[in-house]
Design an enzyme around this catalytic site. Sequence first.
Site, PDB file in Angstrom:
ATOM      1  N   GLU A 115      26.631 -76.505   3.283  1.00 43.42           N
ATOM      2  CA  GLU A 115      27.522 -76.753   4.429  1.00 43.42           C
ATOM      3  C   GLU A 115      26.971 -77.166   5.687  1.00 43.42           C
ATOM      4  O   GLU A 115      26.098 -76.124   6.126  1.00 43.42           O
ATOM      5  CB  GLU A 115      28.841 -76.135   4.414  1.00 43.42           C
ATOM      6  CG  GLU A 115      29.790 -76.281   3.067  1.00 43.42           C
ATOM      7  CD  GLU A 115      30.936 -75.494   3.259  1.00 43.42           C
ATOM      8  OE1 GLU A 115      31.859 -75.723   2.544  1.00 43.42           O
ATOM      9  OE2 GLU A 115      30.852 -74.132   3.659  1.00 43.42           O
ATOM     10  N   CYS A 128      25.431 -76.668  13.392  1.00 40.77           N
ATOM     11  CA  CYS A 128      24.945 -75.471  12.730  1.00 40.77           C
ATOM     12  C   CYS A 128      24.616 -75.703  11.378  1.00 40.77           C
ATOM     13  O   CYS A 128      25.299 -76.260  10.388  1.00 40.77           O
ATOM     14  CB  CYS A 128      26.272 -74.730  12.632  1.00 40.77           C
ATOM     15  SG  CYS A 128      26.133 -73.072  11.902  1.00 40.77           S
ATOM     16  N   CYS A 135      23.075 -66.612   0.062  1.00 39.76           N
ATOM     17  CA  CYS A 135      22.277 -65.880   0.734  1.00 39.76           C
ATOM     18  C   CYS A 135      22.224 -64.566  -0.370  1.00 39.76           C
ATOM     19  O   CYS A 135      23.144 -64.030  -0.954  1.00 39.76           O
ATOM     20  CB  CYS A 135      23.073 -65.320   1.970  1.00 39.76           C
ATOM     21  SG  CYS A 135      22.241 -64.327   2.971  1.00 39.76           S
ATOM     22  N   CYS A 139      26.155 -58.947   3.333  1.00 37.93           N
ATOM     23  CA  CYS A 139      26.666 -58.596   4.413  1.00 37.93           C
ATOM     24  C   CYS A 139      28.383 -58.444   4.298  1.00 37.93           C
ATOM     25  O   CYS A 139      28.707 -59.513   3.670  1.00 37.93           O
ATOM     26  CB  CYS A 139      26.631 -59.284   5.716  1.00 37.93           C
ATOM     27  SG  CYS A 139      24.993 -59.193   5.981  1.00 37.93           S
ATOM     28  N   GLY A 194      22.843 -68.641   4.584  1.00 35.64           N
ATOM     29  CA  GLY A 194      21.637 -68.105   4.233  1.00 35.64           C
ATOM     30  C   GLY A 194      21.020 -67.346   5.410  1.00 35.64           C
ATOM     31  O   GLY A 194      21.390 -67.419   6.686  1.00 35.64           O
ATOM     32  N   GLU A 195      19.743 -66.675   4.983  1.00 37.28           N
ATOM     33  CA  GLU A 195      19.193 -65.890   5.922  1.00 37.28           C
ATOM     34  C   GLU A 195      17.815 -66.607   6.265  1.00 37.28           C
ATOM     35  O   GLU A 195      16.808 -66.801   5.358  1.00 37.28           O
ATOM     36  CB  GLU A 195      18.554 -64.478   5.227  1.00 37.28           C
ATOM     37  CG  GLU A 195      17.706 -63.791   6.239  1.00 37.28           C
ATOM     38  CD  GLU A 195      18.145 -63.609   7.482  1.00 37.28           C
ATOM     39  OE1 GLU A 195      19.082 -63.224   8.137  1.00 37.28           O
ATOM     40  OE2 GLU A 195      17.036 -64.089   8.337  1.00 37.28           O
ATOM     41  N   SER A 248      22.232 -60.684  14.407  1.00 37.06           N
ATOM     42  CA  SER A 248      23.616 -60.025  13.834  1.00 37.06           C
ATOM     43  C   SER A 248      23.869 -58.647  13.926  1.00 37.06           C
ATOM     44  O   SER A 248      23.181 -58.041  12.790  1.00 37.06           O
ATOM     45  CB  SER A 248      23.944 -60.718  12.317  1.00 37.06           C
ATOM     46  OG  SER A 248      23.958 -61.999  12.292  1.00 37.06           O
ATOM     47  N   HIS A 250      26.438 -56.158  15.084  1.00 39.20           N
ATOM     48  CA  HIS A 250      27.797 -56.111  14.334  1.00 39.20           C
ATOM     49  C   HIS A 250      28.199 -54.502  14.166  1.00 39.20           C
ATOM     50  O   HIS A 250      29.078 -54.122  14.085  1.00 39.20           O
ATOM     51  CB  HIS A 250      27.643 -56.476  12.882  1.00 39.20           C
ATOM     52  CG  HIS A 250      27.536 -58.200  12.868  1.00 39.20           C
ATOM     53  ND1 HIS A 250      27.788 -58.871  13.904  1.00 39.20           N
ATOM     54  CD2 HIS A 250      26.968 -58.860  11.816  1.00 39.20           C
ATOM     55  CE1 HIS A 250      27.592 -59.985  13.435  1.00 39.20           C
ATOM     56  NE2 HIS A 250      27.021 -60.118  12.456  1.00 39.20           N
ATOM     57  N   ASN A 327      36.447 -64.005  11.071  1.00 40.33           N
ATOM     58  CA  ASN A 327      37.051 -65.124  10.416  1.00 40.33           C
ATOM     59  C   ASN A 327      37.331 -64.642   9.105  1.00 40.33           C
ATOM     60  O   ASN A 327      36.303 -64.368   8.311  1.00 40.33           O
ATOM     61  CB  ASN A 327      36.303 -66.234  10.520  1.00 40.33           C
ATOM     62  CG  ASN A 327      36.077 -66.859  11.960  1.00 40.33           C
ATOM     63  OD1 ASN A 327      36.951 -67.067  12.644  1.00 40.33           O
ATOM     64  ND2 ASN A 327      34.888 -66.995  12.553  1.00 40.33           N
TER      65      ASN A 327
HETATM   66  N1  SAH Z   1      22.131 -65.174   7.916  1.00 37.75           N
HETATM   67  C1  SAH Z   1      22.120 -65.114   9.305  1.00 37.75           C
HETATM   68  C2  SAH Z   1      22.540 -66.533  10.018  1.00 37.75           C
HETATM   69  C3  SAH Z   1      24.028 -67.013   9.331  1.00 37.75           C
HETATM   70  S1  SAH Z   1      25.285 -66.129   9.630  1.00 37.75           S
HETATM   71  C4  SAH Z   1      22.624 -64.018  10.106  1.00 37.75           C
HETATM   72  O1  SAH Z   1      23.344 -63.282   9.252  1.00 37.75           O
HETATM   73  O2  SAH Z   1      22.525 -63.675  11.137  1.00 37.75           O
HETATM   74  C5  SAH Z   1      25.652 -66.528  11.362  1.00 37.75           C
HETATM   75  C6  SAH Z   1      26.768 -65.522  11.985  1.00 37.75           C
HETATM   76  O3  SAH Z   1      28.074 -65.569  11.711  1.00 37.75           O
HETATM   77  C7  SAH Z   1      26.170 -63.999  11.818  1.00 37.75           C
HETATM   78  O4  SAH Z   1      26.014 -63.417  13.124  1.00 37.75           O
HETATM   79  C8  SAH Z   1      27.306 -63.453  10.762  1.00 37.75           C
HETATM   80  O5  SAH Z   1      26.984 -62.142  10.963  1.00 37.75           O
HETATM   81  C9  SAH Z   1      28.403 -64.050  11.481  1.00 37.75           C
HETATM   82  N2  SAH Z   1      29.420 -63.910  10.399  1.00 37.75           N
HETATM   83  C10 SAH Z   1      29.183 -63.852   9.034  1.00 37.75           C
HETATM   84  N3  SAH Z   1      30.516 -63.827   8.525  1.00 37.75           N
HETATM   85  C11 SAH Z   1      31.522 -63.969   9.367  1.00 37.75           C
HETATM   86  C12 SAH Z   1      32.799 -63.779   9.315  1.00 37.75           C
HETATM   87  N4  SAH Z   1      33.643 -63.776   8.387  1.00 37.75           N
HETATM   88  N5  SAH Z   1      33.513 -63.982  10.832  1.00 37.75           N
HETATM   89  C13 SAH Z   1      32.762 -63.977  11.743  1.00 37.75           C
HETATM   90  N6  SAH Z   1      31.601 -64.180  11.889  1.00 37.75           N
HETATM   91  C14 SAH Z   1      30.635 -64.173  10.626  1.00 37.75           C
HETATM   92 FE1  SF4 Z   2      23.440 -63.632   4.643  1.00 39.73          FE
HETATM   93 FE2  SF4 Z   2      24.039 -63.674   7.384  1.00 39.73          FE
HETATM   94 FE3  SF4 Z   2      25.808 -63.907   5.407  1.00 39.73          FE
HETATM   95 FE4  SF4 Z   2      24.466 -61.772   5.985  1.00 39.73          FE
HETATM   96  S1  SF4 Z   2      25.912 -62.546   7.514  1.00 39.73           S
HETATM   97  S2  SF4 Z   2      25.098 -62.440   3.850  1.00 39.73           S
HETATM   98  S3  SF4 Z   2      22.595 -62.537   6.056  1.00 39.73           S
HETATM   99  S4  SF4 Z   2      24.494 -65.235   5.611  1.00 39.73           S
END
Ligand code: SAH
Ligand code: SF4
Length: 395
Positions: A115, A128, A135, A139, A194-195, A248, A250, A327
Amino acid sequence: MSPNAPITQDVMTIPRKLPEGKVNLVGLTRDQLREALIEHGTPEKQAKMRTGQIWQWIYQWGVRDFAEMTNLAKPYRAQLAENFVVEIPEVVTRQVSEDGTRKYLCRIAGGHEVEVVYIPEEDRGTLCISSQVGCTLTCSFCHTGTQKLVRNLTAAEIVGQVMMARDDLDEWPTPGAPKDETRLLSNIVLMGMGEPLYNFENVRDAMKIAMDPEGISLSRRRITLSTSGVVPEIARTAEEIGCLLAISFHATTDEVRDVLVPINKRWNIEELLQALASYPKVSNSERITFEYVMLDGVNDRDEDAHRLIEHIKRHNIPAKINLIPFNEWPGAPYKRSSNNRIRAFANIIYNAGYASPIRKTRGEDIMAACGQLKSATERARKSRKQIEAEAGLNR
Ligand code: SAH
Ligand code: SF4
C-alpha cells in the site's frame, strides 16, 4: 546486513522475472545502468552519455517506452527494447478519502501487494511509501506487524511507488515546457509497510534515484525515513542516504518499549539514544522526529512526557516530538488516548521547549492512516490470541 541483526530477519529480495528475460532498468543505480547497457551491446565509450540520456527519459520525463526516447537513434531504441523494460508496480485499486488522501494498492512480483498513501496538504504533498511486504518486526500496536508474509521490496519497487504516484497525479513535465516549481508530490516518508533499515541497500538505492538532480530531484530534506530503531544501520543512514530521520520511540522505559517495540530487547533505549545523538551531525540534517503513539493507559501519563524530555535532553538531541493518536484496526489490543490526555502530554513537551505537533489523522475512512496498512489479500495473518500474547496482554 548488519552482523547484529536479529534472526527474525529472514526476508530476501526476489528479483522480478521478466518476460523473455528482459532486464528492468528502473531501480538500477547510474553505475548499474551503465553496466547493463554495456552488457547488452552499448559500446563502452558511449555508455556514459547513453546512461545520462536514458536516465533523464525515465526519471525526469517519466517515459516508459523506448520508442519515445527521441534523442536516441532508431536502431538503438529498438536494441534497447529487445533487452530491457521500464517497469513499475501495477496499481490494483485506488481509493480516495473524503479528505483527499489517496490510497493505492499496488501489485508487485509474486502476486504480493503493498500500500502507498498520498496525503495532500496546503503547502506540500507527501507520499508515504512501503519498503517491505509486511514486516518481520511485531510492534504490538501496528497492523502491519500482524502480517506474516514478508519480503523485501526491490529498489525498482520502492522508487516505482513514487513513479506510480507521479503518473496518477499527472506530474511528469513535458519536454520543453517551463519548469513548474509547485509540486503535488513534494515529500516522501518511508512510513508505510515494513522496516526500511532491514532493507537498507534497496531503500538507499531507491532514495538516491529519487534525489538525483537529473530526475525526480527531491531534496534529501524532503525525505524522511522512519525506523523502529535498528541501531547499527542508523549511522549508515546518515552517511549513505543523508535524509531526515524519524524514530518510532513510543515508550520511555525499557520495560514498556520491550512490549510495544520488541526490537528494543535487542537495542535498548540508551543504545538507541546514543545512535540518535550523532545522527544530525553526520547527516548534516536538522532535528530528529520522535514518533510517539498515544495509547490509553499504556504510555500516556505525565511522567512519561517528563521522562521523554529527560532522555532527549540528557543526550542533547535536536528533536521534535510527533504525537500520533493511535489508529485502531480490527483486533487491536489498545485504545487511543483521549484528546484531553494527548493535549496535556503535548503541553508538557512544548513547555520544555520542544515542538510537539499532534499528527492529524488522515484517510481513516479508507484505512490509510499510520499503522493501518496491511494488504487485505495477504490472507496469512496471526491470530488475535497471538497478537495479544505478543502485546503481553494474554488474559
Ligand atoms: N517500520 C517503520 C516505519 C513504518 S511505521 C517504523 O516502525 O518506524 C510508521 C509509523 O506509524 C511508526 O512510527 C509506527 O510506530 C506508527 N504506527 C504503527 N502502527 C500505528 C497505529 N496503529 N497507530 C498509529 N501509529 C502507528
Ligand atoms: Fe514493523 Fe514499523 Fe509496524 Fe513495527 S511499527 S511492526 S517496525 S512497520
